[in-house]
Design an enzyme around this catalytic site. Sequence first.
Site, mmCIF file in Angstrom:
data_model
loop_
_atom_site.group_PDB
_atom_site.id
_atom_site.type_symbol
_atom_site.label_atom_id
_atom_site.label_comp_id
_atom_site.label_asym_id
_atom_site.label_seq_id
_atom_site.Cartn_x
_atom_site.Cartn_y
_atom_site.Cartn_z
ATOM 1 N N CYS A 141 6.750 107.943 38.624
ATOM 2 C CA CYS A 141 7.616 109.128 38.496
ATOM 3 C C CYS A 141 7.073 110.107 37.448
ATOM 4 O O CYS A 141 6.916 111.309 37.727
ATOM 5 C CB CYS A 141 9.034 108.693 38.145
ATOM 6 S SG CYS A 141 9.152 107.476 36.813
ATOM 7 N N HIS A 220 13.911 111.438 32.781
ATOM 8 C CA HIS A 220 12.906 111.605 31.731
ATOM 9 C C HIS A 220 12.807 113.099 31.404
ATOM 10 O O HIS A 220 13.080 113.951 32.257
ATOM 11 C CB HIS A 220 11.508 111.200 32.204
ATOM 12 C CG HIS A 220 11.398 109.828 32.791
ATOM 13 N ND1 HIS A 220 11.564 108.674 32.059
ATOM 14 C CD2 HIS A 220 11.076 109.413 34.051
ATOM 15 C CE1 HIS A 220 11.348 107.618 32.841
ATOM 16 N NE2 HIS A 220 11.063 108.043 34.050
HETATM 17 P P1 NAD Z 1 13.847 97.752 42.256
HETATM 18 O O1 NAD Z 1 13.881 96.500 41.488
HETATM 19 O O2 NAD Z 1 14.979 98.713 42.153
HETATM 20 O O3 NAD Z 1 13.652 97.428 43.813
HETATM 21 C C1 NAD Z 1 12.729 96.495 44.277
HETATM 22 C C2 NAD Z 1 13.320 95.779 45.479
HETATM 23 O O4 NAD Z 1 12.347 94.878 46.012
HETATM 24 C C3 NAD Z 1 14.549 94.939 45.139
HETATM 25 O O5 NAD Z 1 15.520 95.157 46.152
HETATM 26 C C4 NAD Z 1 14.036 93.512 45.172
HETATM 27 O O6 NAD Z 1 15.051 92.578 45.541
HETATM 28 C C5 NAD Z 1 12.973 93.612 46.242
HETATM 29 N N1 NAD Z 1 11.956 92.564 46.202
HETATM 30 C C6 NAD Z 1 11.592 91.765 45.174
HETATM 31 N N2 NAD Z 1 10.576 90.956 45.553
HETATM 32 C C7 NAD Z 1 10.293 91.252 46.837
HETATM 33 C C8 NAD Z 1 9.359 90.770 47.787
HETATM 34 N N3 NAD Z 1 8.488 89.794 47.482
HETATM 35 N N4 NAD Z 1 9.355 91.291 49.036
HETATM 36 C C9 NAD Z 1 10.236 92.264 49.371
HETATM 37 N N5 NAD Z 1 11.143 92.775 48.514
HETATM 38 C C10 NAD Z 1 11.169 92.265 47.264
HETATM 39 O O7 NAD Z 1 12.468 98.457 41.873
HETATM 40 P P2 NAD Z 1 12.137 99.996 41.987
HETATM 41 O O8 NAD Z 1 12.631 100.691 40.772
HETATM 42 O O9 NAD Z 1 12.531 100.485 43.315
HETATM 43 O O10 NAD Z 1 10.548 99.959 41.842
HETATM 44 C C11 NAD Z 1 9.718 99.700 42.957
HETATM 45 C C12 NAD Z 1 8.339 100.260 42.662
HETATM 46 O O11 NAD Z 1 8.463 101.681 42.478
HETATM 47 C C13 NAD Z 1 7.663 99.733 41.400
HETATM 48 O O12 NAD Z 1 6.266 99.743 41.593
HETATM 49 C C14 NAD Z 1 8.019 100.788 40.370
HETATM 50 O O13 NAD Z 1 7.127 100.827 39.286
HETATM 51 C C15 NAD Z 1 7.938 102.041 41.201
HETATM 52 N N6 NAD Z 1 8.706 103.196 40.693
HETATM 53 C C16 NAD Z 1 9.946 103.023 40.168
HETATM 54 C C17 NAD Z 1 10.625 104.123 39.677
HETATM 55 C C18 NAD Z 1 11.965 103.987 39.033
HETATM 56 O O14 NAD Z 1 12.263 104.757 38.122
HETATM 57 N N7 NAD Z 1 12.808 103.073 39.455
HETATM 58 C C19 NAD Z 1 10.066 105.385 39.762
HETATM 59 C C20 NAD Z 1 8.810 105.549 40.367
HETATM 60 C C21 NAD Z 1 8.124 104.420 40.826
#
Ligand code: NAD
Length: 358
Positions: A141, A220
């Site tokens: 992000c 942020h």
């Molecule tokens: P999150 O924890 O909200 O969601 C992840 C989901 O994946 C959950 O529902 C979890 O149960 C599921 N999961 C866990 N293990 C799994 C597996 N083996 N197979 C399938 N599903 C599985 O995480 P998020 O915030 O959505 O982050 C996901 C990615 O996006 C990360 O790489 C993170 O760094 C990136 N990201 C996050 C944000 C943020 O602010 N939340 C912003 C930009 C990028």
Amino acid sequence: MKIRVGVNGFGTIGKRVADAVARQPDLELVGVAKTRPTFEARRAVDRGYPLYLAGDTPPEKFTAVGLPVAGRLSDLLAKVDVVVDATPEDIGRENRPLYEAAGVRAVYQGGEEADVAEGSFSALANYEASRGKRSLRVVSCNTTGIARAASVVIPRWGVRHWEVTLVRRAADPGDSKRGPIDGIVPTLQIPSHHGPDAQTVLPDLSITTAAVVVPTTLMHVHVNHVTLERAPSGSAEMLAAFRATPRFHLFAGWEGVDGTPQVMEFARDRAGPAGAPGPDLMENVLWEKGLRVEGREAYFFQAIHQESIVVPENIDAIRALVNVTDGPTSIARTDQALGLAPGGPPAPVRAPAASPRP
Ligand code: NAD
């Protein structure tokens, strides 16, 4: 022929990407994969998204609570052209062999190391160079926010050096396990990882980043100081460039937007009856009064809604992988469907046919 897309990982990012895929006229959301039968799994079913099992969870765990299961992740991968991996940090790398074995193109998220994919991606920065690759990583992000802003500044005035202080949110609103809930926590490593990450999409950008984490969940905020190669005529010229670029939202002084509380209130207000794009804010947010140009020095603040800013880039990454169109066309199509294009109402969600919830 629509591009068939599956989303593996249905949390903060995955559920938003799935909704965004379902709105695109040229993409088909084939299904989403989850490991656990949570409220988010129920949300997928309620929206008519076929639900597949990731991991080795027995299907009975889902069916016993009334959530129909369409198959396993391998079944989903057999039906798609592109998978968007939105699983937690480092799980995407573990999943990579599954995607490669299934012969599907993959979009990974910014929590993965850059070498998880053939390239890192930010639509305004490097769409053309990303076309036709087998895998892309949409940068995080904060990095997306920096890359978008740099993509406006670099071609117009050149950048001698960019300094960013990132004031980072402590946790996402739905995350009750992270902090701090009081205090300001500096990231002692300088540069923070954001600068090198921005260079994965803009390799020639000279940039130094430093970060502090504060107790907020909304957004942020970046404090930018850019030394330019060539001086703009003044602040108005730079503001006009940001205003004319997709994925930037500028607030005028009269609007009374003091900070992130009003920014997110604006996003909630903007959410239409069709349900999109709010309560999200997928654009970089700038304050007109908070931008100042003095000769070759430019200063501005920008706010980044961490939960949603990468969503449009995930959609563009899908089109870049399949190499169906150029960057400006993809960006315009994505934004039109998401209601980000000026004056454009969001497209209705086209949910795939799914068996009714018992
Ligand atoms: P999150 O924890 O909200 O969601 C992840 C989901 O994946 C959950 O529902 C979890 O149960 C599921 N999961 C866990 N293990 C799994 C597996 N083996 N197979 C399938 N599903 C599985 O995480 P998020 O915030 O959505 O982050 C996901 C990615 O996006 C990360 O790489 C993170 O760094 C990136 N990201 C996050 C944000 C943020 O602010 N939340 C912003 C930009 C990028």
